[in-house]
Design a protein around this motif. Structure first.
Motif, PDB file in Angstrom:
ATOM      1  N   SER A  57      27.693   5.561 -31.020  1.00 55.54           N
ATOM      2  CA  SER A  57      28.691   4.935 -30.694  1.00 55.54           C
ATOM      3  C   SER A  57      29.012   5.144 -29.193  1.00 55.54           C
ATOM      4  N   GLY A  58      28.400   4.013 -28.371  1.00 54.45           N
ATOM      5  CA  GLY A  58      28.389   4.030 -26.944  1.00 54.45           C
ATOM      6  C   GLY A  58      30.026   3.688 -26.211  1.00 54.45           C
ATOM      7  N   GLY A  59      30.486   2.656 -26.829  1.00 52.87           N
ATOM      8  CA  GLY A  59      31.757   2.324 -25.975  1.00 52.87           C
ATOM      9  C   GLY A  59      33.081   2.992 -26.332  1.00 52.87           C
ATOM     10  N   LEU A  60      33.065   3.295 -27.726  1.00 57.53           N
ATOM     11  CA  LEU A  60      34.381   3.895 -28.222  1.00 57.53           C
ATOM     12  C   LEU A  60      34.154   5.268 -28.419  1.00 57.53           C
ATOM     13  N   GLY A  61      32.982   5.740 -28.468  1.00 59.29           N
ATOM     14  CA  GLY A  61      32.710   7.112 -28.420  1.00 59.29           C
ATOM     15  C   GLY A  61      33.186   7.710 -29.678  1.00 59.29           C
ATOM     16  N   THR A  62      32.956   7.299 -30.734  1.00 57.30           N
ATOM     17  CA  THR A  62      33.690   7.584 -32.103  1.00 57.30           C
ATOM     18  C   THR A  62      32.850   9.060 -32.685  1.00 57.30           C
ATOM     19  N   MET A  63      33.730  10.242 -32.871  1.00 56.33           N
ATOM     20  CA  MET A  63      33.001  11.186 -33.581  1.00 56.33           C
ATOM     21  C   MET A  63      32.826  10.795 -34.859  1.00 56.33           C
ATOM     22  N   GLY A  64      32.014  11.259 -35.684  1.00 60.06           N
ATOM     23  CA  GLY A  64      31.776  10.937 -37.087  1.00 60.06           C
ATOM     24  C   GLY A  64      30.845   9.813 -37.295  1.00 60.06           C
ATOM     25  N   TYR A  65      30.487   9.114 -36.299  1.00 58.17           N
ATOM     26  CA  TYR A  65      29.850   7.671 -36.552  1.00 58.17           C
ATOM     27  C   TYR A  65      28.239   7.912 -37.266  1.00 58.17           C
ATOM     28  N   ALA A  66      27.689   9.026 -36.891  1.00 54.72           N
ATOM     29  CA  ALA A  66      26.478   9.046 -37.070  1.00 54.72           C
ATOM     30  C   ALA A  66      25.978   8.914 -38.618  1.00 54.72           C
ATOM     31  N   LEU A  67      26.431   9.902 -39.287  1.00 53.29           N
ATOM     32  CA  LEU A  67      26.286   9.823 -40.884  1.00 53.29           C
ATOM     33  C   LEU A  67      26.539   8.581 -41.604  1.00 53.29           C
ATOM     34  N   PRO A  68      27.642   7.933 -41.350  1.00 53.20           N
ATOM     35  CA  PRO A  68      27.975   6.659 -42.007  1.00 53.20           C
ATOM     36  C   PRO A  68      27.060   5.407 -41.850  1.00 53.20           C
ATOM     37  N   ALA A  69      26.653   5.557 -40.111  1.00 54.74           N
ATOM     38  CA  ALA A  69      25.887   4.416 -39.734  1.00 54.74           C
ATOM     39  C   ALA A  69      24.489   4.850 -40.309  1.00 54.74           C
ATOM     40  N   ALA A  70      24.027   5.983 -40.605  1.00 48.75           N
ATOM     41  CA  ALA A  70      22.624   6.140 -41.326  1.00 48.75           C
ATOM     42  C   ALA A  70      22.591   5.729 -42.822  1.00 48.75           C
ATOM     43  N   ILE A  71      23.674   6.144 -43.578  1.00 48.46           N
ATOM     44  CA  ILE A  71      23.682   5.494 -44.614  1.00 48.46           C
ATOM     45  C   ILE A  71      23.579   3.987 -44.592  1.00 48.46           C
ATOM     46  N   GLY A  72      24.328   3.371 -43.887  1.00 55.49           N
ATOM     47  CA  GLY A  72      24.301   1.867 -43.720  1.00 55.49           C
ATOM     48  C   GLY A  72      22.705   1.386 -43.230  1.00 55.49           C
ATOM     49  N   ALA A  73      22.171   2.228 -42.477  1.00 55.92           N
ATOM     50  CA  ALA A  73      20.860   1.756 -41.889  1.00 55.92           C
ATOM     51  C   ALA A  73      19.770   1.996 -43.002  1.00 55.92           C
ATOM     52  N   LYS A  74      20.182   2.997 -44.001  1.00 60.27           N
ATOM     53  CA  LYS A  74      19.107   3.497 -44.958  1.00 60.27           C
ATOM     54  C   LYS A  74      19.232   2.502 -46.126  1.00 60.27           C
ATOM     55  N   VAL A  75      20.461   1.834 -46.366  1.00 57.86           N
ATOM     56  CA  VAL A  75      20.620   0.743 -47.342  1.00 57.86           C
ATOM     57  C   VAL A  75      19.943  -0.492 -46.972  1.00 57.86           C
ATOM     58  N   ALA A  76      20.051  -0.818 -45.687  1.00 62.08           N
ATOM     59  CA  ALA A  76      19.032  -1.883 -45.200  1.00 62.08           C
ATOM     60  C   ALA A  76      17.819  -1.726 -45.254  1.00 62.08           C
ATOM     61  N   LEU A  77      17.269  -0.305 -44.775  1.00 59.48           N
ATOM     62  CA  LEU A  77      15.749  -0.231 -44.567  1.00 59.48           C
ATOM     63  C   LEU A  77      15.370   1.167 -45.463  1.00 59.48           C
ATOM     64  N   PRO A  78      15.622   0.998 -46.635  1.00 59.64           N
ATOM     65  CA  PRO A  78      15.040   2.468 -47.643  1.00 59.64           C
ATOM     66  C   PRO A  78      13.696   2.900 -47.324  1.00 59.64           C
ATOM     67  N   ASP A  79      12.931   2.456 -46.961  1.00 62.94           N
ATOM     68  CA  ASP A  79      11.407   2.818 -46.629  1.00 62.94           C
ATOM     69  C   ASP A  79      11.387   3.417 -45.001  1.00 62.94           C
ATOM     70  N   ARG A  80      12.347   3.264 -44.109  1.00 63.02           N
ATOM     71  CA  ARG A  80      12.291   3.762 -42.891  1.00 63.02           C
ATOM     72  C   ARG A  80      12.669   5.310 -42.671  1.00 63.02           C
ATOM     73  N   GLN A  81      11.901   5.876 -42.149  1.00 57.86           N
ATOM     74  CA  GLN A  81      12.190   7.372 -41.990  1.00 57.86           C
ATOM     75  C   GLN A  81      13.878   7.410 -41.200  1.00 57.86           C
ATOM     76  N   THR A  82      14.882   8.033 -41.595  1.00 58.39           N
ATOM     77  CA  THR A  82      15.970   7.805 -41.129  1.00 58.39           C
ATOM     78  C   THR A  82      16.828   9.472 -40.772  1.00 58.39           C
ATOM     79  N   ILE A  83      16.928   9.670 -39.496  1.00 60.27           N
ATOM     80  CA  ILE A  83      17.411  10.811 -39.135  1.00 60.27           C
ATOM     81  C   ILE A  83      18.945  11.043 -38.734  1.00 60.27           C
TER      82      ILE A  83
END
Length: 544
Positions: free
Chosen positions: A409-435
């Motif tokens: 989160s670059g513009g708003l700087g929202t704490m707590g963004y990373a974990l749910p964003a990673a879930i969204g990314a993993k749903v989209a690309l289940p075979d990609r390594q996600t950190i």
């Protein structure tokens, strides 16, 4: 064929190619959820708080290039989503947010769980709709997806009263095209301006490209690399564009800004031609735009005409889609600039940056060391989602980039963004390594989403820096004019190992850099999700 508003909504989503929705059900969205039950083509993730539905849709959108979709109920469900919407707006993420609403005949009477959500989000959506007739839903959905994904992308909200969801509509017709008067985003750059840009590049002695998140949004990474390599122009990145080039690419000078790399900031200070591509010259990236404007010629390429000249006047403004404009530039036969001495100078700066040694403290690990060693072990196309705070800065500065994605989160700087964003990314690309990389403060803002990870059996690796304080605020408060840290100690934080175990997720702890290599190997080798808790000294700062 007769359809209800809820059925029209689902059919419209299908027609827009939606494959997954993130949401939280409630009374006023029940007809839509009931219609979703009959659409097996669309997956659904139940979030644990509505804000994270927006962040998951954001992560999904950013790695796929599609519009992310989230659905919540009225009242507190909708207001909880506001931060997710604002986060997407500030980072120009294409998103359609659908909210339930109280019956339309009771609007304005302050009944149970009523809130004017379209009014509330107007400052940070591209557009929003309050649906008053279900027959309008096919057009509204078509427009919403078009607006969200064209020009400068961003969120669009559709508020649907429950009676409109239940309304029966005969002979439903879905439009094939969109016609919105007054909304005609620029795509192709002005040919005369393109020629001026080409001439400026060929004459420059110390040219520099500054690339931002708009390059990702325009799917123009390949064109950016081709431009830089064809003319041997060094590249600096904003935080949103940090993963556009591999760290060890000879033209990559690093990230600019208050917390950027020394090499990148030196390059920015000494350039004689700054080519800004898909970036808005925000305050964290360019501290003194007036000084930059005074000292060098600037070219600003952006799809949003409102961004050009807002923070810094450009000598050559160029409005249009970044991908199209870069293709126009690449189609010209432009002499390469004579900048060999410039590149040689920057090479020495960059070498010092990449080989610097980090400080060590007994009983803890230094985040930069963790990032450097972690990055060396990650897959070439790994997706890394980083939170906000010191963890964000250490990751963007020191995590070696390959050919994957870094989301934050670059513009708003929202704490707590990373974990749910990673879930969204993993749903989209289940075979990609996600950190996920987060601090112990930001992790506690989203750790309830470990339930969503467990429910879906996801493999997401979480690096948690535990320094027992809100690190960046702690760092700021130690400098003048403040008199020392106050209100930032994370007293009462849970035992994260126990929290992880409660969700059925294993964890590891490392507090000794001599054990870091072995611990990282074991961490990444775990089958399924795992949390690596890194003990960090509370006085460690981002300038160390």
């Amino acid at each position: 064929m007769e359809m209800t508003g809820a059925q029209i909504l689902m059919e419209g989503l299908l027609r827009e190619g939606v494959e997954h929705i993130f949401g939280y059900a409630g009374a006023t969205i029940c007809p839509v959820m009931d219609a979703l039950k009959d659409i097996p083509q669309i997956g659904y993730t139940l979030v644990r708080t509505e804000q994270n539905a927006g962040h998951m849709a954001s992560g999904y959108a950013r790695v796929t290039g599609k519009v992310g979709v989230c659905i919540v109920t009225s009242g507190p469900g909708a207001t909880n989503l506001i931060t997710g919407i604002a986060t997407a707006y500030m980072d120009s993420i294409p998103m359609v947010a659908i909210t339930g609403q109280v019956p339309s005949n009771l609007l304005g009477r302050d009944i149970f769980q009523e809130v004017d959500i379209t009014g509330a989000v107007t400052p940070f959506t591209k557009h929003n709709y309050l649906v008053k007739d279900a027959a309008e839903l096919p057009r509204i959905l078509k427009e919403a997806f078009y607006i969200a994904s064209t020009g400068r992308p961003g969120p669009v909200l559709i508020d649907v009263p429950i009676d409109i969801q239940e309304q029966a509509v005969p002979d439903v017709t879905f439009p094939e095209e969109v016609h919105i008067r007054g909304y005609k985003p620029s795509v192709r750059g002005n040919d005369l301006q393109i020629k001026r840009v080409a001439e400026a590049i060929s004459k420059a002695k110390q040219p520099l490209i500054c690339a931002g998140g708009g390059v990702w949004l325009a799917h123009a990474r390949d064109e950016l690399l081709e431009l830089a390599e064809r003319y041997s122009i060094p590249v600096v990145k904003t935080m949103m564009g940090v993963s556009l080039m591999p760290t060890h690419h000879p033209l990559n000078m690093g990230m600019i800004g208050a917390h950027g790399n020394r090499c990148a900031n030196k390059a920015l200070a000494k350039s004689d031609l700054l080519i800004m591509v898909g970036t808005r010259a925000a305050d964290r990236a360019i501290l003194s735009p007036d000084e930059i404007q005074r000292r060098m010629a600037t070219i600003h390429i952006d799809v949003d005409p409102a961004e050009i000249g807002k923070n810094m006047q450009a000598a050559i403004p160029l409005v249009g889609d970044v991908k199209v404009i870069l293709q126009q530039l690449l189609a010209l036969d432009v002499p390469a600039p004579d900048a060999a001495a410039w590149r040689e100078c920057l090479k020495e700066y960059r070498k010092a940056e990449l080989t610097r040694e980090f400080p060590r403290r007994e009983g803890s690990v230094f985040p930069g060391t963790v990032m450097r060693k972690l990055g060396a072990r990650l897959d070439d196309d790994a997706v890394v989602c980083v939170d906000v705070g010191q963890n964000q800065i250490f990751t963007c500065k020191y995590l070696p980039q390959k050919n994957g994605r870094l989301l934050t989160s670059g513009g708003l700087g929202t704490m707590g963004y990373a974990l749910p964003a990673a879930i969204g990314a993993k749903v989209a690309l289940p075979d990609r390594q996600t950190i996920v990389v987060c601090g112990d403060g930001s992790f506690q803002m989203a750790m309830n989403e470990l339930a969503a990870i467990r429910c879906a059996g996801m493999d997401i690796k979480i690096v948690l820096f535990r320094n027992h304080v809100l690190g960046l605020v702690h760092q700021i408060q130690k400098t003048a004019p403040y008199h020392g840290p106050i209100g930032v100690d994370l007293d009462g934080s849970p035992d994260f190992e126990t929290i992880a175990a409660a969700y059925g997720i294993p964890s590891l702890v490392v507090n000794d850099e001599d054990q870091l290599d072995d611990t990282l190997d074991r961490f990444l080798a775990v089958k399924g999700s795992c949390i690596l808790i890194c003990e960090v000294h509370p006085d460690v700062g981002t300038y160390d």
